[in-house]
Scaffold this motif. Structure first.
Motif, short mmCIF file in Angstrom:
data_model
loop_
_atom_site.label_atom_id
_atom_site.label_comp_id
_atom_site.label_asym_id
_atom_site.label_seq_id
_atom_site.Cartn_x
_atom_site.Cartn_y
_atom_site.Cartn_z
N GLU A 1 64.51 -36.62 -28.50
CA GLU A 1 65.37 -36.94 -29.63
C GLU A 1 64.51 -37.19 -30.85
OE1 GLU A 1 67.07 -41.12 -29.50
OE2 GLU A 1 66.60 -40.83 -27.37
N PHE A 2 65.10 -37.03 -32.03
CA PHE A 2 64.41 -37.26 -33.29
C PHE A 2 64.88 -38.60 -33.86
CE2 PHE A 2 64.20 -32.73 -32.67
CZ PHE A 2 62.92 -32.42 -33.08
N LEU A 3 63.96 -39.52 -34.00
CA LEU A 3 64.30 -40.85 -34.51
C LEU A 3 64.24 -40.90 -36.03
CD1 LEU A 3 62.31 -43.11 -32.03
CD2 LEU A 3 64.63 -42.21 -31.82
N ALA A 4 63.47 -40.01 -36.64
CA ALA A 4 63.31 -39.99 -38.09
C ALA A 4 62.80 -38.61 -38.49
CB ALA A 4 62.33 -41.07 -38.54
N ASP A 5 62.59 -38.41 -39.77
CA ASP A 5 62.00 -37.16 -40.24
C ASP A 5 60.94 -37.50 -41.28
OD1 ASP A 5 61.42 -34.53 -40.58
OD2 ASP A 5 63.21 -34.03 -41.73
N LEU A 6 59.88 -38.17 -40.82
CA LEU A 6 58.80 -38.56 -41.70
C LEU A 6 58.04 -37.34 -42.20
CD1 LEU A 6 57.20 -41.56 -39.77
CD2 LEU A 6 58.57 -41.69 -41.85
N ALA A 7 57.55 -37.42 -43.43
CA ALA A 7 56.58 -36.43 -43.89
C ALA A 7 55.25 -36.74 -43.23
CB ALA A 7 56.46 -36.49 -45.41
N LEU A 8 54.47 -35.71 -42.93
CA LEU A 8 53.18 -35.93 -42.28
C LEU A 8 52.15 -36.31 -43.34
CD1 LEU A 8 53.06 -33.16 -39.56
CD2 LEU A 8 53.80 -35.53 -39.38
N ARG A 9 52.33 -37.51 -43.87
CA ARG A 9 51.41 -38.07 -44.86
C ARG A 9 50.97 -39.45 -44.37
NH1 ARG A 9 55.64 -36.65 -48.51
NH2 ARG A 9 56.00 -38.86 -48.93
N PRO A 10 49.87 -39.98 -44.93
CA PRO A 10 49.43 -41.32 -44.53
C PRO A 10 50.53 -42.36 -44.74
CG PRO A 10 47.73 -40.23 -45.83
CD PRO A 10 48.95 -39.35 -45.90
N ASP A 11 50.52 -43.38 -43.89
CA ASP A 11 51.57 -44.40 -43.95
C ASP A 11 51.64 -45.07 -45.32
OD1 ASP A 11 51.81 -43.73 -41.33
OD2 ASP A 11 51.61 -45.76 -40.54
N TRP A 12 50.49 -45.26 -45.97
CA TRP A 12 50.50 -45.96 -47.25
C TRP A 12 51.19 -45.16 -48.34
CZ3 TRP A 12 48.07 -43.43 -51.19
CH2 TRP A 12 47.08 -42.49 -50.87
N GLN A 13 51.37 -43.87 -48.12
CA GLN A 13 52.07 -43.04 -49.10
C GLN A 13 53.58 -43.09 -48.93
OE1 GLN A 13 50.46 -39.07 -48.98
NE2 GLN A 13 48.55 -39.65 -49.98
N GLN A 14 54.05 -43.60 -47.81
CA GLN A 14 55.50 -43.68 -47.54
C GLN A 14 55.80 -44.96 -46.76
OE1 GLN A 14 56.56 -40.26 -45.12
NE2 GLN A 14 54.60 -40.29 -44.07
N PRO A 15 55.45 -46.13 -47.32
CA PRO A 15 55.55 -47.38 -46.55
C PRO A 15 56.96 -47.72 -46.11
CG PRO A 15 55.13 -47.81 -48.89
CD PRO A 15 54.93 -46.35 -48.68
N ASN A 16 57.95 -47.52 -46.97
CA ASN A 16 59.32 -47.87 -46.60
C ASN A 16 59.83 -47.00 -45.45
OD1 ASN A 16 59.44 -49.87 -48.56
ND2 ASN A 16 60.26 -48.48 -50.11
N ALA A 17 59.56 -45.71 -45.53
CA ALA A 17 60.00 -44.79 -44.48
C ALA A 17 59.31 -45.13 -43.16
CB ALA A 17 59.69 -43.34 -44.88
N CYS A 18 58.02 -45.50 -43.22
CA CYS A 18 57.30 -45.83 -41.99
C CYS A 18 57.83 -47.11 -41.37
CB CYS A 18 55.81 -45.95 -42.29
SG CYS A 18 55.01 -44.36 -42.58
N ARG A 19 58.19 -48.09 -42.19
CA ARG A 19 58.76 -49.32 -41.64
C ARG A 19 60.09 -49.04 -40.95
NH1 ARG A 19 56.34 -51.82 -46.26
NH2 ARG A 19 58.19 -51.39 -47.53
N ARG A 20 60.91 -48.19 -41.59
CA ARG A 20 62.19 -47.84 -40.96
C ARG A 20 61.96 -47.10 -39.65
NH1 ARG A 20 63.54 -46.67 -46.37
NH2 ARG A 20 63.17 -44.43 -46.04
N ALA A 21 60.99 -46.19 -39.64
CA ALA A 21 60.71 -45.43 -38.42
C ALA A 21 60.23 -46.36 -37.31
CB ALA A 21 59.66 -44.36 -38.71
#
Length: 411
Positions: free
Chosen positions: A69-89
């Motif tokens: 299953e897919f829990l999210a659709d993060l961009a494959l970038r460092p966590d610091w570039q997408q902190p809010n999305a990484c916290r949600r994931a």
């Protein structure tokens, strides 16, 4: 080997990756209820790969044959570039594990927030955690990076119950940070072995067809390189080695050497210039996917990987599974007595960037058909240690160990 019936294992993975899928499918028949949790669709949908410099999409069956299953659709970038999305994931990972209640969790590395969230869930719920990665000690690291790793890694690794290792250098890395060998279980990276076997069954057909398509003499020694045409992979070293080879005395017994490069990237224009200068000794065939590569392995006599750093390249493994001798730089991580490339047996290792030594190895092999044949036989002997069956058994042994009454997972 006995296992707890229907042991549920959750794998927390960044995105669908072609060479993980065979293992996921294979364990379905081995008493494991595997649930794969993806954090991105990258690799499943077509995307632009900056390294290859082209649009890339894995075969459509990369998610077939196992529960996921897919829990999210993060961009494959460092966590610091997408902190809010990484916290949600990370929150979704925790929630999914609470819902599935696995008896064991497989975590791919420790770099991302969602990896650490999965580990934290394991520690809170007292569930065994398995970790796998391709880390090794060959790459040069800054003093600051070495200090940080020396301080931070040992306690982090102690919180893992077992490690699925991919080779000798990977195990040396873990041992250097205090992981006991008793907690390491060899699980070689997997690939589409069926496609490779099918190509090998028709090796003579593919050999004639590919060489005819590329205008290569049937008697030539063909050395294949497959990968991104970028600085880190050092493909220009192969062009330089061919120039060096051309300056050496040529005897009637020495075969013509032709290097075939499958890949694309920023160095392609420079390589095209070199190919024009080398008068047919270097052939660029562009990006080759998992359907095309087996034919190229079948048509080749040798695989060469000159990378500046490459932890455990899948192309090297596929070459060995195809029965090819291998020549690699000393910065390639798949070298060792029980790994893909076994020095003095199926492989030769040279100092990275040493074009003269690389040319010397190619010269030796083009003059020594018996040596080349013996190296090929050694690759065939190594297959049993690195094929899918060995990976499945390694994973099952790891799960059995951490689920046993005396395993770390019982703590």
């Amino acid at each position: 080997m006995k296992f707890v019936p229907q042991t549920t294992v959750a794998a927390v993975v960044s995105h669908p990756i072609q060479h993980f899928a065979p293992l996921y499918r294979a364990v379905n028949d081995r008493n494991l209820d595997l649930r794969v949790l993806f954090l991105s669709r990258a690799g499943l949908d077509r995307y632009h790969d900056r390294g290859f410099g082209t649009q890339v999409q894995w075969n459509s069956d990369v998610t077939d044959g196992y529960r996921h299953e897919f829990l999210a659709d993060l961009a494959l970038r460092p966590d610091w570039q997408q902190p809010n999305a990484c916290r949600r994931a990370a929150g979704r990972v925790w929630a999914a594990l609470d819902r599935l209640r696995p008896e064991c969790v497989l975590i791919y590395g420790y770099r991302h927030t969602f990896n650490l969230a999965a580990l934290a869930w394991c520690r809170r719920r007292r569930v065994p955690a398995l970790m796998t990665s391709d880390s090794e000690l060959l790459g040069r690291r800054s003093t600051r990076a070495r200090i940080v790793k020396r301080l931070a890694l040992p306690p982090l690794l102690r919180s893992m119950d077992a490690f699925l290792t991919i080779g000798d250098n990977n195990e040396a890395y873990l041992a250097a940070y205090g992981v006991p060998r008793s907690r390491m279980f060899r699980v070689p990276l997997t690939t589409d072995e069926a496609a490779l076997r099918e190509a090998m069954d028709q090796r003579d057909i593919h050999r004639r067809a590919v060489r005819a398509d590329l205008g290569i003499d049937p008697a030539a020694l063909v050395a294949l390189f497959a990968g991104k045409l970028i600085d880190r992979k050092r493909p220009l070293d192969l062009a330089d080695a061919l120039r060096e080879l051309a300056r050496r005395p040529h005897s009637p017994q020495a075969r013509e050497v032709v290097v075939v490069m499958a890949g694309d990237g920023q160095l392609r224009p420079a390589l095209e210039e070199a190919a024009a200068e080398l008068d047919g000794a270097l052939r660029l065939v562009g990006f080759a996917d998992q359907r095309q590569l087996p034919r190229l392995y079948a048509a080749s006599d040798l695989y060469v990987h000159p990378a500046q750093r490459d932890p455990h390249p899948l192309a090297v493994k596929e070459a060995v599974l195809s029965g090819l001798p291998v020549v690699v730089s000393d910065r390639v991580g798949s070298v060792g007595p029980t790994d893909d490339v076994r020095p003095g047996r199926n492989g030769r290792v040279y100092p990275v960037g040493d074009v003269t030594t690389l040319a010397g190895i190619l010269d030796e092999l083009r003059r020594g058909p018996d040596l080349l044949a013996e190296m090929a036989r050694e690759s065939e002997k190594a297959i049993g240690d690195i094929e899918l069956a060995a990976s499945v058994e390694g994973l099952l042994r790891a799960v059995s160990a951490v689920r046993s009454p005396h395993g770390r997972g019982s703590r």
